[in-house]
Design a protein around this motif. Sequence first.
Motif, short mmCIF file in Angstrom:
data_model
loop_
_atom_site.label_atom_id
_atom_site.label_comp_id
_atom_site.label_asym_id
_atom_site.label_seq_id
_atom_site.Cartn_x
_atom_site.Cartn_y
_atom_site.Cartn_z
N GLN A 26 75.62 65.20 -14.84
CA GLN A 26 75.43 63.76 -14.76
C GLN A 26 74.33 63.35 -13.78
O GLN A 26 73.81 62.25 -13.87
N TRP A 143 82.60 70.43 -17.32
CA TRP A 143 82.33 70.25 -18.76
C TRP A 143 81.05 70.86 -19.30
O TRP A 143 80.77 70.74 -20.49
N TRP A 190 92.05 68.08 -19.92
CA TRP A 190 92.41 67.22 -21.06
C TRP A 190 91.14 66.63 -21.69
O TRP A 190 90.94 66.71 -22.89
N ASP A 291 93.29 64.92 -15.01
CA ASP A 291 93.20 63.46 -15.13
C ASP A 291 94.48 62.98 -15.81
O ASP A 291 95.36 63.78 -16.12
N GLU A 293 96.49 58.98 -17.11
CA GLU A 293 96.90 57.64 -16.72
C GLU A 293 98.39 57.65 -16.38
O GLU A 293 99.19 58.23 -17.11
N ARG A 322 100.96 63.72 -21.49
CA ARG A 322 99.58 63.42 -21.13
C ARG A 322 99.12 64.15 -19.87
O ARG A 322 97.97 64.56 -19.77
N ASN A 368 92.34 62.87 -10.81
CA ASN A 368 91.38 61.79 -11.06
C ASN A 368 92.15 60.63 -11.66
O ASN A 368 92.76 60.77 -12.72
N HIS A 373 98.60 53.24 -18.51
CA HIS A 373 99.00 52.90 -19.88
C HIS A 373 100.43 52.39 -19.89
O HIS A 373 101.27 52.84 -19.12
N ARG A 411 96.45 59.24 -32.76
CA ARG A 411 96.17 60.56 -32.30
C ARG A 411 97.39 61.32 -31.81
O ARG A 411 97.28 62.37 -31.21
N THR A 421 96.13 50.18 -22.66
CA THR A 421 95.69 49.98 -21.29
C THR A 421 96.27 48.71 -20.70
O THR A 421 96.54 47.76 -21.41
N TRP A 430 87.77 51.88 -21.66
CA TRP A 430 89.09 52.38 -21.22
C TRP A 430 89.38 52.08 -19.76
O TRP A 430 90.48 52.30 -19.27
N GLU A 551 76.49 58.71 -17.81
CA GLU A 551 77.92 58.53 -18.08
C GLU A 551 78.25 59.06 -19.48
O GLU A 551 78.73 58.35 -20.35
N TRP A 552 77.95 60.33 -19.68
CA TRP A 552 78.30 61.03 -20.92
C TRP A 552 77.94 60.22 -22.16
O TRP A 552 76.82 59.71 -22.22
N PHE A 560 78.96 53.58 -12.91
CA PHE A 560 80.10 53.81 -12.01
C PHE A 560 79.65 53.96 -10.55
O PHE A 560 80.48 54.16 -9.67
C1 GBH Z 1 85.90 60.98 -15.26
O1 GBH Z 1 86.82 61.10 -16.28
C2 GBH Z 1 84.92 62.09 -15.31
O2 GBH Z 1 85.39 63.22 -14.61
C3 GBH Z 1 83.54 61.71 -14.85
O3 GBH Z 1 82.64 62.73 -15.18
C4 GBH Z 1 83.16 60.39 -15.47
O4 GBH Z 1 81.85 60.03 -15.21
C5 GBH Z 1 84.12 59.37 -14.94
O5 GBH Z 1 85.41 59.70 -15.29
C6 GBH Z 1 83.86 57.98 -15.49
O6 GBH Z 1 84.06 57.96 -16.86
O7 GBH Z 1 90.91 56.38 -24.37
O8 GBH Z 1 92.66 55.24 -23.23
O9 GBH Z 1 93.05 57.45 -24.03
C7 GBH Z 1 87.38 59.91 -16.68
C8 GBH Z 1 88.80 60.00 -17.08
C9 GBH Z 1 90.34 59.91 -18.79
C10 GBH Z 1 88.51 58.40 -18.87
C11 GBH Z 1 90.60 59.65 -20.24
C12 GBH Z 1 88.78 58.13 -20.32
C13 GBH Z 1 90.45 58.09 -22.01
C14 GBH Z 1 91.55 57.10 -21.97
N1 GBH Z 1 88.97 59.69 -18.46
N2 GBH Z 1 90.14 58.36 -20.63
S1 GBH Z 1 92.08 56.50 -23.53
#
Ligand code: GBH
Length: 595
Positions: A26, A143, A190, A291, A293, A322, A368, A373, A411, A421, A430, A551-552, A560
């Motif tokens: 990143q 990743w 995850w 990670d 929620e 989760r 993280n 949720h 899913r 959320t 999200w 941001e991917w 962020f």
């Molecule tokens: C982090 O992950 C990453 O580690 C980091 O690289 C990234 O830049 C940062 O967040 C900001 O995005 O669609 O409701 O099921 C984030 C954690 C967890 C965020 C799963 C998205 C999907 C939730 N992620 N989530 S949902």
Amino acid sequence: GDNVDITTVKKLPKDFKWGAATAAYQVEGAWDEGNRGESVWDHFTHEYPKNVESGDRTIDYSTNGNRACDSYHKYEEDVKMLKLMNAKYYRFSISWSRLFHDGEAKKEDGKWNVNQEGEDYYNALINTLLDNEIIPFVTLYHWDLPYALHEKYGGWLDYHSQYDFANYAEYCFETFGDRVKNWITINEPWVNCVSGYRLGPGKAPYRCTGEAPRRLANDTTGLDLEGGCSYEVGPTQYTPESEVLPANRAPQKLEDVWCSHNILLGHAQAVKVYRDKFQKEQKGLIGITIDGEAQIPWVEPGISKKEYENNKKYANLAAEFRIGWYSDPPMTGDYPASVKERMGKDLPEFTKEQKELLKGSSDFLGWNTYTAHWAAQVKNEDGSYVEPPTAEEANFDNSKKDMWDDNCKGRGDGWTCIPPTLGSQAGSSWNTKFAPTIRVGLNWFNDRYKNLIKNGIVITENGCAQPNYKVARANDEVTKKYFESIGQPQYADTYGEEDIEDESNINGTILHDKYRQDWYDQYLKNLRLAYAVDGIDVRGYMAWSLIDNFEWENGYETRFGMTYIDFYKDENLTRHPKDSLEHLGQWYLENVEQN
Ligand code: GBH
């Protein structure tokens, strides 16, 4: 409730690990410099640029990490930003393919086949941090799998990945471990596995699980790997000509499940190497970062006690599915019973030796946390409960399974089947602000693992993308009621006309990131309460993120960072501190014991 005067409870301890986080792909850029090998992120962003959002597609680095923040050259600028927030730690990750072009680390005649430029870079970064009294907190894998390993055996889909990862980790311990005392093996298994191998073009390698059952090539595991799909073709339901994302996500596919299995084993193998060969002498700590929620039981006005209790039960099941799926193995040595039951024969089993290897393999637990949720048992339209399918039914009765999965966000993510959320909308779909999540989650881990977590919990990421007030969504009515019901109405963000009318709230959000400062205040307050009032052993907090970065799949528009960069127009990629950076610096002085 948390209506406690925060100044009356004890402060966080002096050695609290305070800092900010980034990840190699990143921020580093320099994707083809110094003989770096490709990672899956290089390969797939180059092949499918339309999978990444872009503010300006005429700029070829707008859809990938080719240049990013150029931290490969500008890391000293990043360190200056860390100083502004009084950071004592910097969490960054190492790019595996920058060190080992093809992903395979080998030592012959006492010499590693490492790419020297890569080693020089990480040495320089680590030494610069230490010169500035900032302690490195290093993630080995965020990743960016070497593409060569994806080509060779499908990366994390294959059993061999755990050993290649452990060899690379061994090199890192041996080379950097004299100065690095805080290691994270894997960041967010995850996300890597579910978003990389199941949900289509979200995260590399953009797998969206095709149909054909297959056996992996070179399978020497003796385990039954049938049921996944082939990896050779990359995305199976997406072509670069079309911007249409796959509409139908197949309900139950196993690539993500196998990726998860292998990546957890990779974590355990790396820890074994550290403990067997380095830990005694180097005296560092090693753990995994997951990670997930926090799952909040659904409440609505007038809800009966019985129903609320039932929702609590389902919230716990959702959390096991989760989060526990990933946090149990490194703590207890196995998947949660409810996950085994729900997945049935689709879930691989750990052998006895693997369980032993996994159990207690995380010195600390990295978490993280961003969002929460709602969770509740699924209901039919007439209000009656839908029983989740048993494992048998999930395997043999597709209609029941599909119905459940449809209800569950399409899913089958377990049990959470209400618009997921809660909290006000920040700058990523999200990313919602629900500060109690940090306290709820810390308590959930603490109740579940008690003294299994030997060196506490470290919040390894938390933060938000600053929303433009024009698009920020205030709390909905139900969330507001929820906050009232727990005696914390102060968390209910409201955006009125005045916010929208006030131009400074729109244009001013770039450097004057009020929403973000407020986010940090709320989450950190919950963290301190968890420590001081609930007695949770929380040892650190790393804000995500130090700087705006790639941001991917959301590219560079979703910011962020606590530091602004004008990615398209400023050739120098100048770092501009946002208000939140010094705001956090001040928070540290007031909330953590000094001297
Ligand atoms: C982090 O992950 C990453 O580690 C980091 O690289 C990234 O830049 C940062 O967040 C900001 O995005 O669609 O409701 O099921 C984030 C954690 C967890 C965020 C799963 C998205 C999907 C939730 N992620 N989530 S949902």
